[in-house]
Design an enzyme around this catalytic site. Structure first.
Site, PDB file in Angstrom:
ATOM      1  N   SER A 230      -1.171   3.133   2.918  1.00  0.00           N
ATOM      2  CA  SER A 230      -0.667   2.625   4.188  1.00  0.00           C
ATOM      3  C   SER A 230       0.303   3.627   4.812  1.00  0.00           C
ATOM      4  O   SER A 230       0.887   4.468   4.125  1.00  0.00           O
ATOM      5  CB  SER A 230       0.038   1.284   3.977  1.00  0.00           C
ATOM      6  OG  SER A 230       1.241   1.456   3.254  1.00  0.00           O
ATOM      7  N   CYS A 285     -10.323   2.537   5.271  1.00  0.00           N
ATOM      8  CA  CYS A 285      -9.477   3.146   6.284  1.00  0.00           C
ATOM      9  C   CYS A 285     -10.303   3.616   7.475  1.00  0.00           C
ATOM     10  O   CYS A 285      -9.752   3.911   8.538  1.00  0.00           O
ATOM     11  CB  CYS A 285      -8.681   4.307   5.704  1.00  0.00           C
ATOM     12  SG  CYS A 285      -9.677   5.725   5.227  1.00  0.00           S
TER      13      CYS A 285
END
Length: 500
Positions: A230, A285
């Site tokens: 993240s 992602c």
């Protein structure tokens, strides 16, 4: 009487670690909700042992001939080809993605192994003869030393394989810290390296949480760090690692937009949106999480996506279903909370995955494909990286609005445009501020000989993964200036040396 879950320990210096584990974390089968094992969480002292093993192994591996290093890479490739179904089954059991998706993950990682098998071409230097009179200048690339790889849960095999084949082929040693949520793939890979003939200490695995991460970032023997995760953690890893003098590439989060222009093939676009939005339960992602419909096509496009999304079967990845569970119950609940917030903010819920009836155990971490229309840029379902099977539809009137929307995002990982207009596509690839762009391709993950990475808050550091940039990240350039004196040379000259 309850069965005691087996312990998965670290892999250090070519063998399973025999030390005790003061702290552990549960590892679940996401399709059943059952604890299948516990994984050791390394103390700083254990991480230091792994780093010491990598440090000790580095000089001999660095000086091993390139031919021999390549032979080990080829042996690893062959073993992985023979046993890839085995690795895929491990991934499905701990991550939850369906078997076909897990096998695809292994295959994409294998591409980097194959790229690394040809690294000799990228490691060769150059030489200029007589750069100055009887002076030659050459350039070489050398490995940086022990390197750390900190990888996420969503691709427990592919993401580490973005890094360690290149690092090892270039002559470095590796400490891999995989996600504690699905850690078994890392140990399986370590065993495979051992079978391929990799010397002990060249590839090590330490399991853990923030304690292990900080130990890798702080130890001066670790020369470079590759991270995927993240954005807040990527920023932390980059800042702490570089403050400690390390070379760092930290790949962060994403909010990937897919623009559909009015002239696009809407059936093709709907298929792509479903594949890219709900594949691997959206835990990618590079997943498409924001579909930007331009002009008056939105109603028709949303209907086509609805039909396809409702036809997907959610269930146990070993049963031939289309989409599996989320990785943990906590993550499932977090994703569902975003759906709640979007609905409360006024978005229209077209397909609601919160009450999905799965083909799997009742206690699995289920959340089905979710389609939300009339999403605006102020909603958290749009602004945040959700990392789940939630596809938001944003409606705009023009191409310029769509472009401005993407370029205003804090993220710049991947994007796509669907159109039959070559001029519009060419303009988009030129103007969009994103690192990886797809033209009628929804998930534009580059081939291994190109490099993977985004812009803005999707990347900290200036080097992308694998490809030529990956080789440069794991090596340092050195320039050598050479003059060999011949018998006719002599005399003293204290002047500043000049090129002539």
């Amino acid at each position: 009487m309850h069965n005691v879950a087996p312990l998965l320990n670290h892999w250090i210096a070519g063998k399973p670690y025999e030390g005790s584990a003061d702290r552990t974390a549960d590892v679940f089968d996401p399709a059943t909700g059952e604890i299948t094992k516990v994984v050791a969480l390394a103390a700083t002292s254990t991480v230091d042992e792994a780093i010491a093993a990598a440090h000790e192994a580095f000089p001999a591996w660095r000086d091993t001939s390139l031919a021999r290093r390549t032979q080990v890479l080829f042996a690893f490739r062959e073993l992985l080809n023979e046993r890839k179904e085995e690795l895929a089954a491990i991934i499905t059991a701990e991550h939850g993605k369906v078997l076909s998706d897990a096998l695809g993950e292994v295959s994409r990682g294998q591409e980097v192994v194959e790229f690394a098998c040809g690294i000799a071409h990228l490691l060769k230097g150059g030489l200029t003869e007589n750069a100055s009179t009887k002076v030659d200048v050459s350039s070489i690339r050398q490995p940086v030393g022990p390197v750390a790889i900190i990888s996420p849960f969503n691709f427990p095999a592919m993401v580490p394989m973005w890094f360690f084949p290149v690092a090892i082929a270039a002559g470095n040693t590796v400490i891999l810290k995989p996600s504690e949520k699905d850690p078994s793939a890392a140990n399986w890979i370590a065993q495979l390296w051992d079978e391929a003939g990799l010397p002990a200490g060249v590839f090590n695995v330490v399991h853990g949480d923030k304690v292990a991460v900080d130990a890798l970032l702080d130890n001066p023997r670790v020369k470079a760090v590759s991270f995927v995760g993240s954005t807040p953690i990527a920023r932390y890893v980059y800042e702490r690692g570089t403050a400690n003098g390390k070379r760092v590439q930290a790949l962060g989060g994403a909010k990937n937009h897919m623009v559909v222009l009015p002239d696009a093939d809407l059936d093709l676009a709907a298929d792509a949106a479903v594949n890219a939005g709900f594949g691997s339960a959206g835990e990618r992602c590079m997943a498409i999480s924001a579909l930007v419909a331009v002009g008056d096509i939105a109603d028709e496009l949303v209907e086509k996506i609805r039909v396809r999304a409702e036809a997907l079967e959610t269930g146990d990845g070993r049963r031939g279903c289309d989409m599996g569970p989320l990785v943990t119950r906590a993550h499932r609940d977090k994703v569902a909370a975003y759906v709640d917030a979007g609905e409360e903010a006024g978005a229209k819920l077209v397909v609601d995955g919160r009450g999905v009836k799965p083909n799997g155990a009742e206690n699995g971490f289920w959340l089905g494909p979710t389609l939300i229309d009339h999403v605006t840029t102020g909603m958290t379902v749009y602004t945040d990286e959700i990392f789940g099977p939630v596809l938001s539809v944003v409606r705009v009137e023009t191409y310029d609005e769509a472009l401005a929307l993407i370029n205003a995002s804090d993220f710049g990982n991947g994007t796509a445009i669907f159109t039959n207009d070559g001029g519009a596509a060419r303009r988009f690839q030129n103007e969009v501020e994103v690192g990886m762009v797809g033209i009628n391709v929804p998930v534009p993950v580059p081939m291994a000989y190109y490099s993977f990475g985004g812009w803005k808050n999707s990347l900290f550091g200036d080097t992308h993964a694998h490809g030529v940039e990956g080789v440069h990240f794991y090596t340092r350039g050195k320039v050598v200036t050479t003059r060999w004196l011949d018998p006719s040379h002599g005399g003293i000259n204290l002047g500043f040396p000049q090129n002539d």
